[in-house]
Design an enzyme around this catalytic site. Structure first.
Site, PDB file in Angstrom:
ATOM      1  CG  HIS A   1      73.564  10.734  32.087  1.00  0.00           C
ATOM      2  ND1 HIS A   1      72.381  10.541  32.774  1.00  0.00           N
ATOM      3  CD2 HIS A   1      74.495   9.963  32.716  1.00  0.00           C
ATOM      4  CE1 HIS A   1      72.594   9.692  33.773  1.00  0.00           C
ATOM      5  NE2 HIS A   1      73.870   9.329  33.758  1.00  0.00           N
TER       6      HIS A   1
ATOM      7  CD  GLU B   1      75.405   5.575  32.347  1.00  0.00           C
ATOM      8  OE1 GLU B   1      76.133   5.377  33.324  1.00  0.00           O
ATOM      9  OE2 GLU B   1      74.767   6.616  32.175  1.00  0.00           O
TER      10      GLU B   1
HETATM   11  P1  PGA Z   1      74.991   5.311  39.335  1.00  0.00           P
HETATM   12  O1  PGA Z   1      74.805   6.273  38.074  1.00  0.00           O
HETATM   13  O2  PGA Z   1      76.410   4.878  39.401  1.00  0.00           O
HETATM   14  O3  PGA Z   1      74.564   6.162  40.496  1.00  0.00           O
HETATM   15  O4  PGA Z   1      74.063   4.172  39.109  1.00  0.00           O
HETATM   16  C1  PGA Z   1      75.471   5.987  36.870  1.00  0.00           C
HETATM   17  C2  PGA Z   1      75.253   7.109  35.900  1.00  0.00           C
HETATM   18  O5  PGA Z   1      74.195   7.744  35.934  1.00  0.00           O
HETATM   19  O6  PGA Z   1      76.146   7.381  35.077  1.00  0.00           O
END
Ligand code: PGA
Length: 244
Positions: free
Chosen positions: A105, A164
């Protein structure tokens, strides 16, 4: 953008069962988890639902998962069982019922200086224990990360990939689905046997749009409130029915 417009650029039809992952990050106490687990609905037909609590809540969660839900961890040690103070090994995760694990992540990279090689090592540890990695990808490291994974022992069919965009994570400013189609198409071409998820400010209002272009969603902020999570699942089910 309307659903009709997005349907014109749909790239996802191959995989029938979208993956919806709720990532609690470093949040939630035992009381929060207990409330969440007793409020969130069973996994709807046609959707694979996964919750990723912090390590401290894995045991509480494994015994109280809503019907059909699976358990994920948010991270794993790059090492096996052994003298690695503070680390949690893949074997220990498998032992409490974890079947998915988020890896790489962007917050792990930014705050804990995790590298592409760490991500590969973690995937190898997980796969040895039968846990499916969900590898998070964004620019500028996406290309190098995927190349390193492809040259390792990590097979395409054994992982899922979560795209992401940094600007969308936790900001309440989701990426425009129409702008993300090219990236998702590129990832799906490179990793045809993996599911390609979208993550970043996903909510009940936009989850349907993302499920038209991706094979699932990774949700943090909007997943914390169990009522909001149920609203997301309602919209996700509606969109899974449309996709059929
Ligand atoms: P969020 O985070 O839904 O708060 O934007 C997504 C993530 O970090 O996986």
């Amino acid at each position: 953008m309307s659903t009709g417009e997005i349907q014109d650029i749909v790239v996802h039809t191959m995989i029938k069962e979208p993956l919806v992952i709720a990532n609690w990050k470093s949040q939630s106490t035992t009381a929060d988890a207990t409330k969440w687990l007793s409020t969130v609905q069973a996994s709807p037909t046609g959707i694979e639902c996964v919750v990723a609590p912090p390590y401290t809540l894995l045991q509480t969660s494994t015994t109280a998962l809503p019907k059909g839900w699976k358990l994920a961890a948010q991270d794993v040690s790059p090492f096996p069982l052994g003298a690695y103070t503070g680390a949690v090994a893949a074997r220990q995760l498998a032992n409490v019922g974890v079947t998915y694990c988020i890896v790489g992540h962007s917050e792990r990279r930014r705050y804990f200086h995790e590298t592409n090689q760490d991500v590969v090592n973690k995937c190898e540890q997980l796969l040895a224990e039968g846990i499916r990695p969900v590898v998070c990808i964004d620019q500028p490291y996406a290309k190098e990360q995927l190349a390193l994974l492809a040259s390792s022992h990590v097979a395409s069919e054994s992982i899922d990939v979560a795209y992401e965009p940094l600007s969308a994570i936790g900001t309440g400013q989701p990426a425009d689905p129409s702008q993300e189609v090219a990236m998702i198409r590129w990832l799906k071409a490179d990793w045809p046997e993996s599911r390609v998820l979208y993550g970043g400010s996903v909510s009940a209002q936009n989850v349907g749009d993302y499920l038209l272009i991706a094979d699932g969603v990774l949700i943090a902020t909007a997943s914390l409130d169990p009522v909001s999570m149920n609203a997301i699942l309602l919209q996700a089910s509606a969109s899974a029915i449309i996709a059929d």
